[in-house]
Design a protein around this motif. Structure first.
Motif, mmCIF file in Angstrom:
data_model
loop_
_atom_site.group_PDB
_atom_site.id
_atom_site.type_symbol
_atom_site.label_atom_id
_atom_site.label_comp_id
_atom_site.label_asym_id
_atom_site.label_seq_id
_atom_site.Cartn_x
_atom_site.Cartn_y
_atom_site.Cartn_z
ATOM 1 N N TRP A 189 -2.157 -4.985 -2.156
ATOM 2 C CA TRP A 189 -2.030 -6.118 -3.085
ATOM 3 C C TRP A 189 -3.291 -6.953 -3.189
ATOM 4 N N THR A 194 7.868 3.476 2.459
ATOM 5 C CA THR A 194 8.156 2.444 1.465
ATOM 6 C C THR A 194 8.813 1.212 2.086
ATOM 7 N N ARG A 241 3.597 -0.043 -3.456
ATOM 8 C CA ARG A 241 3.488 -1.246 -4.290
ATOM 9 C C ARG A 241 4.793 -1.517 -5.028
ATOM 10 N N SER A 242 5.379 -0.486 -5.576
ATOM 11 C CA SER A 242 6.644 -0.673 -6.291
ATOM 12 C C SER A 242 7.736 -1.193 -5.361
ATOM 13 N N ALA A 243 7.772 -0.671 -4.132
ATOM 14 C CA ALA A 243 8.813 -1.058 -3.180
ATOM 15 C C ALA A 243 8.625 -2.468 -2.653
ATOM 16 N N ALA A 248 6.837 -5.029 -4.336
ATOM 17 C CA ALA A 248 6.523 -6.017 -5.369
ATOM 18 C C ALA A 248 7.435 -7.237 -5.286
ATOM 19 N N LYS A 249 8.690 -7.023 -4.917
ATOM 20 C CA LYS A 249 9.649 -8.130 -4.847
ATOM 21 C C LYS A 249 9.273 -9.153 -3.791
ATOM 22 N N ASP A 269 4.149 -4.792 -13.903
ATOM 23 C CA ASP A 269 4.098 -3.374 -13.549
ATOM 24 C C ASP A 269 3.396 -3.252 -12.201
ATOM 25 N N PRO A 270 4.129 -3.021 -11.110
ATOM 26 C CA PRO A 270 3.532 -3.004 -9.775
ATOM 27 C C PRO A 270 2.393 -2.011 -9.611
ATOM 28 N N SER A 271 2.370 -0.944 -10.385
ATOM 29 C CA SER A 271 1.321 0.059 -10.226
ATOM 30 C C SER A 271 0.201 -0.073 -11.254
ATOM 31 N N ALA A 292 1.136 3.923 -4.688
ATOM 32 C CA ALA A 292 1.840 3.395 -5.863
ATOM 33 C C ALA A 292 3.309 3.135 -5.546
ATOM 34 N N ASP A 293 3.932 4.044 -4.806
ATOM 35 C CA ASP A 293 5.335 3.858 -4.420
ATOM 36 C C ASP A 293 5.490 2.651 -3.501
#
Length: 203
Positions: free
Chosen positions: A180, A117, A68-70, A72-73, A34-36, A65-66
């Motif tokens: 991160w 992002t 991190r989600s973008a 994470a890959k 969970d990236p966030s 948070a956005d």
């Protein structure tokens, strides 16, 4: 300043730096589920935006948070390379302030556009086993190509102004974001005292 000149300058800079700062292509194979999930943990000790302040600034917290989600890959370096990021610097450090790590830049993104992002650069730290770990991102906006009257900002945080020739050969707005790895000096501070540039990233 033409976009062709900016592109050429970046390629020259990248070539000159990577000659002395090459790294292996090892990367961290583990992606956060969970990236966030641990965003608050990463931000809790930051000097410029302590967690209690961020809770009163929901726009910036949501953007972090956005982001991190973008990104994470990009814990998998092969994914970053497939998306156009390539090593542009050796590990950058400061004798008193800490380090930034290795910059991987997508030169196609270095223009007058700010996408919160889609950072222009990814920052990695090498661990003791030689694995590259994503620790932060950097946004770079070419000043001459920026069409807005105000300096770009990430939520409530305004970008830094960097004038040529340091560190890039053109004026730019830039912002480091430590999403991160916790940075005690601040989420948006350039150098992180917890990041080292020793041999194999040893601390």
């Amino acid at each position: 300043m033409s976009s062709n000149f900016i592109w050429a300058a970046l390629l020259i800079l990248s070539a000159s730096l990577t000659q002395t700062g090459c790294i292996s292509d090892n990367s961290n194979p583990a992606l956060p589920l969970d990236p966030s999930a641990d965003l608050e943990k990463v931000l809790a000790e930051s000097a410029d935006f302590p967690l209690e302040n961020l809770r009163m600034d929901p726009t910036t917290l949501k953007m972090l948070a956005d982001l991190r989600s973008a990104t994470a890959k990009y814990h998998r370096m092969e994914v970053a390379e497939d998306d156009g990021y390539s090593q542009a610097t050796p590990c950058i450090s400061h004798p008193n302030l800490g380090s930034m790590g290795y910059h991987f830049v997508n030169f196609d993104l270095v223009d007058g556009i700010f996408d919160p992002t889609q950072p222009e650069a990814l920052l990695y730290e090498m661990d003791q086993e030689g694995n590259m770990k994503l620790v932060a991102v950097e946004f770079i906006v070419v000043t001459e190509a920026w069409e807005e009257e105000e300096i770009p900002h990430f939520g409530s945080q305004i970008f830094d102004i960097a004038l040529a020739p340091t560190p890039l050969p053109f004026d730019n707005y830039q912002l480091h974001v430590w999403v991160w790895k916790n940075n005690p000096s601040g989420i948006f501070t350039k150098f992180n005292p917890k990041v080292k540039c020793g041999e194999n990233g040893s601390h």
